[in-house]
Design a protein around this motif. Structure first.
Motif, short mmCIF file in Angstrom:
data_model
loop_
_atom_site.label_atom_id
_atom_site.label_comp_id
_atom_site.label_asym_id
_atom_site.label_seq_id
_atom_site.Cartn_x
_atom_site.Cartn_y
_atom_site.Cartn_z
N GLN A 367 76.91 23.35 55.11
CA GLN A 367 75.73 22.51 55.17
C GLN A 367 74.85 22.91 56.36
N PRO A 368 73.55 23.06 56.15
CA PRO A 368 72.68 23.46 57.26
C PRO A 368 72.55 22.36 58.30
N VAL A 369 72.78 22.71 59.54
CA VAL A 369 72.56 21.78 60.65
C VAL A 369 71.12 21.90 61.14
N LEU A 370 70.62 23.12 61.19
CA LEU A 370 69.26 23.35 61.67
C LEU A 370 68.77 24.69 61.17
N GLU A 371 67.55 24.71 60.65
CA GLU A 371 66.88 25.97 60.34
C GLU A 371 65.58 26.02 61.13
N MET A 372 65.39 27.11 61.87
CA MET A 372 64.20 27.28 62.71
C MET A 372 63.33 28.37 62.12
N ASN A 373 62.03 28.13 62.10
CA ASN A 373 61.09 29.15 61.68
C ASN A 373 60.70 30.01 62.88
N VAL A 374 60.78 31.31 62.72
CA VAL A 374 60.44 32.24 63.79
C VAL A 374 59.57 33.35 63.23
N ASP A 375 58.73 33.90 64.08
CA ASP A 375 57.90 35.03 63.67
C ASP A 375 58.63 36.33 63.88
N THR A 376 58.38 37.27 63.00
CA THR A 376 58.93 38.61 63.16
C THR A 376 58.24 39.31 64.33
N TRP A 377 59.00 40.13 65.03
CA TRP A 377 58.48 40.85 66.20
C TRP A 377 57.33 41.75 65.81
N ASP A 378 56.23 41.63 66.55
CA ASP A 378 55.07 42.49 66.36
C ASP A 378 54.99 43.45 67.55
N ALA A 379 55.34 44.70 67.32
CA ALA A 379 55.41 45.66 68.42
C ALA A 379 54.03 45.91 69.04
N LYS A 380 52.97 45.78 68.24
CA LYS A 380 51.63 46.05 68.75
C LYS A 380 51.20 44.99 69.75
N THR A 381 51.40 43.73 69.39
CA THR A 381 50.99 42.63 70.28
C THR A 381 52.13 42.16 71.17
N LYS A 382 53.33 42.71 70.96
CA LYS A 382 54.53 42.33 71.73
C LYS A 382 54.78 40.83 71.66
N THR A 383 54.67 40.26 70.47
CA THR A 383 54.94 38.84 70.26
C THR A 383 56.11 38.69 69.29
N GLY A 384 56.79 37.56 69.43
CA GLY A 384 57.95 37.29 68.58
C GLY A 384 59.19 36.97 69.38
N TRP A 385 59.02 36.63 70.68
CA TRP A 385 60.15 36.25 71.53
C TRP A 385 60.41 34.74 71.39
N TYR A 386 61.68 34.36 71.45
CA TYR A 386 62.06 32.95 71.41
C TYR A 386 63.23 32.72 72.36
N ALA A 387 63.28 31.52 72.93
CA ALA A 387 64.43 31.10 73.72
C ALA A 387 65.16 30.07 72.87
N ILE A 388 66.35 30.44 72.38
CA ILE A 388 67.03 29.61 71.41
C ILE A 388 68.38 29.14 71.94
N SER A 389 68.89 28.10 71.28
CA SER A 389 70.18 27.52 71.63
C SER A 389 70.80 26.98 70.36
N SER A 390 72.11 26.99 70.30
CA SER A 390 72.79 26.53 69.09
C SER A 390 73.11 25.04 69.16
N PRO A 391 72.77 24.29 68.12
CA PRO A 391 73.19 22.89 68.04
C PRO A 391 74.55 22.73 67.39
N VAL A 392 75.18 23.88 67.06
CA VAL A 392 76.48 23.90 66.39
C VAL A 392 77.58 24.17 67.41
N ASP A 393 78.66 23.48 67.29
CA ASP A 393 79.76 23.61 68.25
C ASP A 393 80.44 24.97 68.09
N GLY A 394 80.29 25.85 69.10
CA GLY A 394 80.99 27.13 69.11
C GLY A 394 80.53 28.12 68.08
N ALA A 395 79.25 28.16 67.75
CA ALA A 395 78.75 29.07 66.71
C ALA A 395 78.85 30.52 67.15
#
Length: 757
Positions: A367-395
C-alpha cells in the motif's frame, strides 16, 4: 651453385628439423594422452590436478582440442604467492571454443601476468564454462583481466556462455600501464570477463563476490566493472548477482564510466535481463541504463533468500530453488540458517504450492504511504534537485517505487567533513533511508514521481546531529527529514532546544532558501538545520534530538521588526533576513548549485542567511556574490516600526530609501566585491509609544494635520525642522522627501511617523 657438400648440409638440417618436429609432436601427443577421457560430451577430458591444467592449456594453445569437452574432477591450485602462474587457456590465435564443466569445484589461482588476458581462460570463441568457482588473486599490468575469461572474441553468431559460475577473485591493478595514450591506465577488467569483442556473451546464475582494486593513494586504474569490463555487441543476464567491490579511480566528469555494476556498453551494444539480477553496491554512473535490482537488508519471514555479508552489511536476495528437500542457489546447496533465512522447507512448499523459483517482491507492504511528484533533471538549466526523507520505517532504496539505481543520485551530508557523500561511491556504504535523515536527490528520468511503500513511521524518531564547536567554528549544518506521512513544524515536532531558529529548504535548482519556523515542512521533505551546542560541554561534537509524530503548529509569534531581502535574475533567486530580537542567527550554507548567486548578511564577522541583530545596531553589510555577469533585481520587504531604512550601493554610490523604494535593479559580475551593499536602519523598539490614531497624511505637496496644539516636526536624525501652532484641519508644507516624526502637543501628546514622497 650447389655442390655435394652444400647438398649434404641442407639434407642434414632438413632431416634434423623433421626429426625435432616429429619429436615435439610425439611429446605433445604423449602429454595430451595423459588426460583421462576422450574429449566428447559423453566422455570429457578430465582435469584432476594443476599438471593436467597445464596440459589442457598447452593443448588448446597449440590448436588441439579447442572444441572438446573438459571436466574438472578436483579442486586445484594454479600458482602460489612465491611462484604465480602466467598460464592461460586460449590465445589470440588459438581461441578456446570448447565446453568446460567445473562440476562445482574450485580453481584457486595466484596469477601474475605482464600481458593481456589475465584470466584462467585467456581468449574464447563460443565457449561454455559452467559449474565452476574461481578464487584467489590475479595481478596484471595490462588490459582485459577477468575472473574467468579475459577476452570473448566470438564469431559473429557465436556466444561465450558462463553458467553457475562464481568469481571470488581479487584483481589487483596497482601497476597498470597505459597501452593506448588516448586511454591512460585503461584496465577494462571485469569480475568475470574482461571484454566482449564480438558475438554474444551470456551469464546465467553467475556471481561476482571478489574485488577489483587499485590500492595506490592516488588511484590511476580505471574502467572496471563487476561482470564484464566492456561489451561491444550484446550481453545477456539471467539471475545474476554483483556482490563484489570495485575500488579504482572513481567516476568523475573526465571518467564518467570508470566503474559500473555489471558492464560498460559501446554505443551500439545492448544488454538484456531475464529473470532477476541483483547488485549490492551501486557503481553505475548518472545517465546509465539501470543495471539490475538493488538488494534489500530484510525480507519477509516466508521467503527463502540467499544471504550475503558484504562490507559488514547483511543482505538477502529472494531467489532460491528447491529440489528434493534441498535448497540450492547457482546449483550449490545452501546451509539452513547460514546461507538462507531459517524456515522449514515443507512449510515453504505448502505456502507456495511447490513453486520452485520464487522471485517475488521484498516490499513489506504494497500500500502506498506517500507518492511525491518530482521533476526530471534538466542538465541545461541544472534543475531537478530535491531534499527528500522517507516516511516509511527503515525503507531501503530498492523498496522505493520509481527509484531506479542507474538514473538517480542520492547524497547524504557529512557535517564533520563538510562534504556530500554519494551512496554509490565506493567509499560510502549505505543502502537505505535512515529515519530522520535527509537526502539530496535528483533523477534523470523516472516518470516524475517517487513512491514510498511499507510501514509508516508513527513513533518518536531519535536522531543524532553534528553540532558546532566554539573551538573550531563548525557550522553545525545537518540535513534532517520529516519522518512522518504528514506535514510537521520545526519548534514543535522538532524541538528548537539545540537548533538555530528557522531552517533552509532546497529549491529544485539546487539553492537553499531560508524559512521561518512557522512554515510547515511537507511529508517526504528534508530541511537544512543548524545545530548549536548549548550544553556546558561546548566542545561536544554531537547532540541528540527527538522528532515527534505531531502536526501541531507553533503558537503565533509576537510581531517583530524584520527585513527580508530577495535577489533574482532570469534563472535563480536567493534570500537573506535580518531580525531584531534575541537568539541565534542561521548561518549561510553554500548552495549545492555552484552557478547560483549568494545573498547573505555579514554581522559580527560571520555570514548569515538570517542574522539576529540587537537594538543598538545601526548598519550591517548585505553581501552578494554573483556567479555570472548579468542584471539582478533586489526586493526588500519589512515588518515592524522602522524610522529609517536605506540601502547603500558602494559600487555605484546609489543611496536608496527602502521605505520609499522597495526594489533595486543593478548589474553585477563575479568580480565584484561581495560586501557591495550596506544596510542602514533605525527602528522604534517601543511600539506602544506610537498611537494607532492617524492625525496627519500627505496630500500632494502638503501634509494635512487634524488637531489642535503645538506641532513639532523632526527629521530622521532627530532634528526639529518645524514648530508651529495648528487649530483644526490645516495644511503645512514639508518640502523635502523623507521620513519624519510629527508630535502634536495639545490636551495630550500624539506622535506619528509619516513618509513624504
Amino acid at each position: 651453385m650447389l655442390n655435394d657438400k652444400n647438398m649434404k648440409t641442407i639434407t642434414h638440417f632438413t632431416a634434423r628439423r623433421l626429426t625435432l618436429t616429429l619429436l615435439a609432436t610425439l611429446t605433445t601427443i604423449t602429454a595430451w594422452a595423459q588426460l583421462g577421457g576422450k574429449g566428447t560430451a559423453a566422455e570429457p577430458y578430465l582435469i584432476e590436478s594443476a599438471t593436467d591444467w597445464v596440459t589442457f592449456a598447452e593443448q588448446v594453445n597449440n590448436g588441439v582440442g579447442t572444441n572438446s569437452y573438459y571436466k574438472l574432477v578436483n579442486d586445484i591450485a594454479l600458482g602460489t604467492a612465491e611462484e604465480p602462474t602466467n598460464i592461460i587457456v586460449g590465445t589470440e590465435k588459438k581461441n578456446f571454443r570448447g565446453n568446460f564443466d567445473g562440476d562445482y569445484h574450485t580453481i584457486y589461482i595466484n596469477m601474475y601476468r605482464n600481458d593481456k588476458y589475465a584470466a584462467p581462460f585467456g581468449v574464447t570463441d563460443g565457449a561454455t564454462i559452467s559449474n565452476l568457482n574461481v578464487d584467489g588473486t590475479i595481478t596484471t599490468t595490462n588490459k582485459f583481466g577477468g575472473g574467468f575469461v579475459g577476452y570473448a572474441n566470438n564469431g559473429a553468431t557465436r556466444t561465450t556462455s558462463l553458467i553457475n559460475c562464481i568469481s571470488s577473485v581479487h584483481i589487483i591493478c596497482d601497476d597498470i600501464v597505459t597501452v593506448d595514450p588516448n586511454k591512460p591506465f585503461d584496465c577494462t577488467h571485469g569480475g568475470l570477463v574482461g571484454q566482449n569483442e564480438r558475438g554474444y556473451l551470456s551469464f546465467e546464475n553467475c556471481m561476482f563476490k571478489g574485488s577489483i582494486t587499485d590500492s595506490k593513494e592516488k588511484q590511476t586504474a580505471n574502467k572496471c566493472t563487476g561482470f564484464v569490463g566492456w561489451v561491444n555487441n550484446e550481453v545477456f543476464y539471467n539471475n545474476c548477482i554483483m556482490a563484489g567491490t570495485i575500488d579504482v579511480k572513481a567516476n568523475d566528469d573526465d571518467l564518467p564510466n570508470s566503474m559500473a555494476n555489471f558492464h560498460r556498453l559501446s554505443k551500439t551494444a545492448k544488454a538484456y535481463y531475464r529473470g532477476n539480477s541483483y547488485f549490492v553496491i551501486d557503481y553505475t554512473y548518472p545517465g546509465m541504463v539501470q543495471q539490475g535490482i538493488q538488494v534489500t537488508t530484510s525480507v519477509p519471514a516466508d521467503v527463502i533468500s540467499k544471504r550475503f555479508v558484504v562490507n559488514g552489511l547483511e543482505v538477502f536476495i529472494p531467489e532460491a530453488v528447491i529440489t528434493d528437500d534441498a535448497v540450492t542457489y547457482c546449483g550449490r546447496e545452501l546451509i539452513e540458517g547460514e546461507d538462507y533465512i531459517k524456515k522449514e522447507i515443507s512449510e515453504y512448499l505448502t505456502t507456495y504450492e511447490g513453486i520452485n523459483n520464487y522471485a517475488g517482491s521484498v516490499t513489506r507492504n504494497t500500500q502506498p504511504v506517500l507518492e511525491m511528484n518530482v521533476d526530471t533533471w534538466d542538465a541545461k538549466t541544472k534543475t531537478g534537485w530535491y531534499a527528500i526523507s522517507s516516511p516509511v520505517d527503515g525503507a531501503q532504496f530498492s523498496e522505493v517505487a520509481y527509484l531506479t539505481s542507474a538514473i538517480h543520485n542520492i547524497y547524504r551530508y557529512n557535517e564533520k567533513e563538510r562534504l556530500w557523500e554519494e551512496y554509490r561511491d565506493k567509499r560510502n556504504y549505505y543502502y537505505g533511508f535512515e529515519n530522520g535523515r535527509g537526502y539530496l536527490y535528483r533523477t534523470m528520468d523516472n516518470g516524475g514521481k517517487i513512491g514510498f511503500r511499507g510501514v509508516a513511521n508513527s513513533h518518536d524518531v531519535k536522531y543524532t546531529l553534528s553540532c558546532s564547536k566554539k573551538s573550531d567554528n563548525m557550522n553545525g549544518f545537518n540535513l534532517i527529514g520529516n519522518p512522518y506521512p504528514h506535514e510537521i513544524y520545526k519548534s514543535v515536532a522538532i524541538p528548537n532546544d539545540n537548533l538555530a531558529d528557522g531552517y533552509s529548504i532546497l529549491n529544485k535548482n539546487g539553492t537553499w532558501r531560508f524559512q521561518n519556523d512557522n512554515t510547515a515542512i511537507p511529508e517526504g521533505v528534508a530541511i537544512l538545520v543548524q545545530a548549536i551546542n548549548k550544553t556546558k560541554d561546548n566542545n561536544s561534537e554531537s547532540i541528540e534530538i527527538t522528532m515527534k509524530d505531531t502536526d501541531a503548529a507553533p503558537s503565533a509569534k509576537e510581531e517583530i521588526n524584520e527585513i527580508w531581502f530577495s535577489v533574482s535574475n532570469s534563472e535563480y533567486s536567493d534570500v537573506a533576513h535580518i531580525e531584531f530580537s534575541e537568539g541565534n542567527g542561521f548561518h549561510k550554507m553554500a548552495h549545492y548549485n555552484d552557478n547560483a548567486p549568494m545573498l547573505y548578511v555579514r554581522y559580527n564577522d560571520e555570514d548569515f542567511a538570517s542574522a539576529v541583530v540587537n537594538g543598538n545596531t545601526k548598519s550591517t553589510s548585505l553581501c552578494f556574490e554573483a556567479k555570472s555577469m548579468g542584471k539582478y533585481t533586489l526586493i526588500i520587504k519589512t515588518n515592524g516600526q522602522f524610522d529609517y531604512l536605506h540601502l547603500l550601493d558602494k559600487l555605484t554610490g546609489k543611496d536608496l530609501n527602502l521605505l520609499v523604494d522597495d526594489e533595486y535593479t543593478f548589474i553585477s559580475s563575479n568580480q565584484d566585491n561581495a560586501e557591495r551593499f550596506v544596510v542602514k536602519f533605525s527602528y522604534n523598539a517601543d511600539n506602544q509609544a506610537i498611537e494607532d490614531k492617524t492625525f496627519a497624511w500627505q496630500n500632494g505637496n502638503d501634509v494635512i494635520v487634524d488637531g489642535t496644539g503645538e506641532l513639532q516636526v523632526f527629521d530622521i536624525n532627530g532634528r526639529m525642522v518645524m514648530n508651529t501652532i495648528v487649530d483644526g484641519i490645516e495644511a503645512v508644507s514639508i518640502t523635502s522627501q523623507g521620513i519624519y516624526v510629527l508630535r502634536l502637543i495639545g490636551e495630550d501628546v500624539k506622535t506619528q511617523k509619516i513618509i513624504i514622497q
